[in-house]
Design an enzyme around this catalytic site. Sequence first.
Site, PDB file in Angstrom:
ATOM      1  N   SER A 269      -9.815   1.435   7.528  1.00 56.86           N
ATOM      2  CA  SER A 269      -9.203   1.422   6.194  1.00 56.86           C
ATOM      3  C   SER A 269      -8.838   0.048   5.665  1.00 56.86           C
ATOM      4  CB  SER A 269      -7.962   2.318   6.178  1.00 56.86           C
ATOM      5  OG  SER A 269      -8.335   3.671   6.266  1.00 56.86           O
TER       6      SER A 269
ATOM      7  N   SER B 204      -9.000   3.210   3.235  1.00 54.09           N
ATOM      8  CA  SER B 204      -7.979   3.735   2.347  1.00 54.09           C
ATOM      9  C   SER B 204      -7.123   2.661   1.680  1.00 54.09           C
ATOM     10  CB  SER B 204      -7.061   4.686   3.119  1.00 54.09           C
ATOM     11  OG  SER B 204      -6.354   3.997   4.139  1.00 54.09           O
TER      12      SER B 204
ATOM     13  N   LYS C 124       0.856  -1.188   0.000  1.00 53.34           N
ATOM     14  CA  LYS C 124       0.000   0.000   0.000  1.00 53.34           C
ATOM     15  C   LYS C 124       0.892   1.238   0.000  1.00 53.34           C
ATOM     16  CE  LYS C 124      -3.572   2.258   2.846  1.00 53.34           C
ATOM     17  NZ  LYS C 124      -4.308   2.196   4.133  1.00 53.34           N
TER      18      LYS C 124
END
Length: 476
Positions: free
Chosen positions: A172, A148, A72
């Site tokens: 997230s 996210s 990520k």
Amino acid sequence: MKLSEYVERDATGLASLVKAGEVTPMELTRLAREACDEVNPRINAVIEFYEDAETVDGADGGLFHGVPFLRKDISFTEAGRLQESGSRLYKGYRCEIDDYFIRRARSDGLRIIGRATTPELGVSGLSESILNGITCNPWQLELSAGGSSGGPGAAVAAGITPIASASDSGGSTRIPASWCGLVGMNPSRGRVSGGPKRQDGTFGLSRKFVLCRTVRDMAAALDVFSGHWPGDPFIIIQPNRPYVEELSQATGTLRVGVARTRWGTMDIEPDVLQAVESIAALLEEMGHVVTDVPPPFQQQDYITISRGLSDASGLEATARSMGRVINEDTLEAVNLMFYENGKKQTVSDIREAHETMRKMRFEVGEALNAFDIILTPSMPTVARPHGDRYVTTNTTISVDEWRELDAAFCQYLGVFNVTGHPSVSLPLAQSACGLPIGLQIVAGFGDEATLIRVARDLEEGRPWSERRPRVWAGSQ
């Protein structure tokens, strides 16, 4: 191995083939690139597939020997690699060190092959940014993959890799898990080190882990990433046996609290509530004692915590180091408002936030102490459309309005970032139109072992392995 065979196996399965000599790590990386080339133009989950991915040597052995892994593009630092955090402010920034998470990943055989998208600064529950565009949900491209950790979520859901890194400060990891049909755990506070530079991420709210497709991969990942490092502020008791061994242990009879009512101002969609009812009934059939649990906190308290933890100094230091200024050309609308709001923050605001965190931890801990696990929706709705008013960062609403929407949107999630309880979103149901519905299981602090055993039971009772999104590598 063919691509169609690669995508059908989880990380544990692929590693076993490598160990047996039936496939090589380089071949798995090549298949991941083939999968990325096929589906990524449609979902926009991977922003960089490393040019040297097929030539970089990985560690031998380990639980995940040879398995491709995506990073990520925020929270995880990899020396010499770009980390732009979905923001024009960070464009071109390269990390100086490998963080502890990346070191553990490599030491257990995971091969980091590239970066996956995130909304700007990881703030939004929708993975869309001016820098990298919109990440689409493989189940329905018109809908968001969540955020996210939406890039990792979409990539795993579409078959690019079977596992990817994820981080969670208020939902997230669990939002993409719910909307993309994945397993997404947020471990107990202190279970996985955030060091060496984020050992106290947002005062313990932020935690790192993975998104994957099976419970056994989740258990193996806990064995890989668990453990503290010198200087960590939160030290947690480590388990007496490997987490993968919990997969063969009996669950016993549990006291289950079920959230059948909303915990915020956003209503629960009928399909989601029906899923909660169905899994509550299944747990009862398994012999557990099921009782309704009312909302254990006030939404306004969560908003107070969010407001008091705004910080402008970190962004100012970043801007200086990059030789840039903070304005509408470097930050999106909501983050720019957060920055301006953070400059007005007082010591009283910070004290109030910390006192409210203390109060919430106590009240929620006391309310849930009568239960071994809690069952809630992960999200009150199925996947939302791109640009939805809920928590997009490209909007003109006020900061207070945004916080209220975010608290309603993540009403079952952020509370457990505050309290530190471990929780996992499991893809246990689907809506009438075939979209994934994630349900959240929460255990007592430090009790990931119970989560694994219950998750295993539910995976067997409501199997999801045969479900496939519309965009799935190797299916064309």
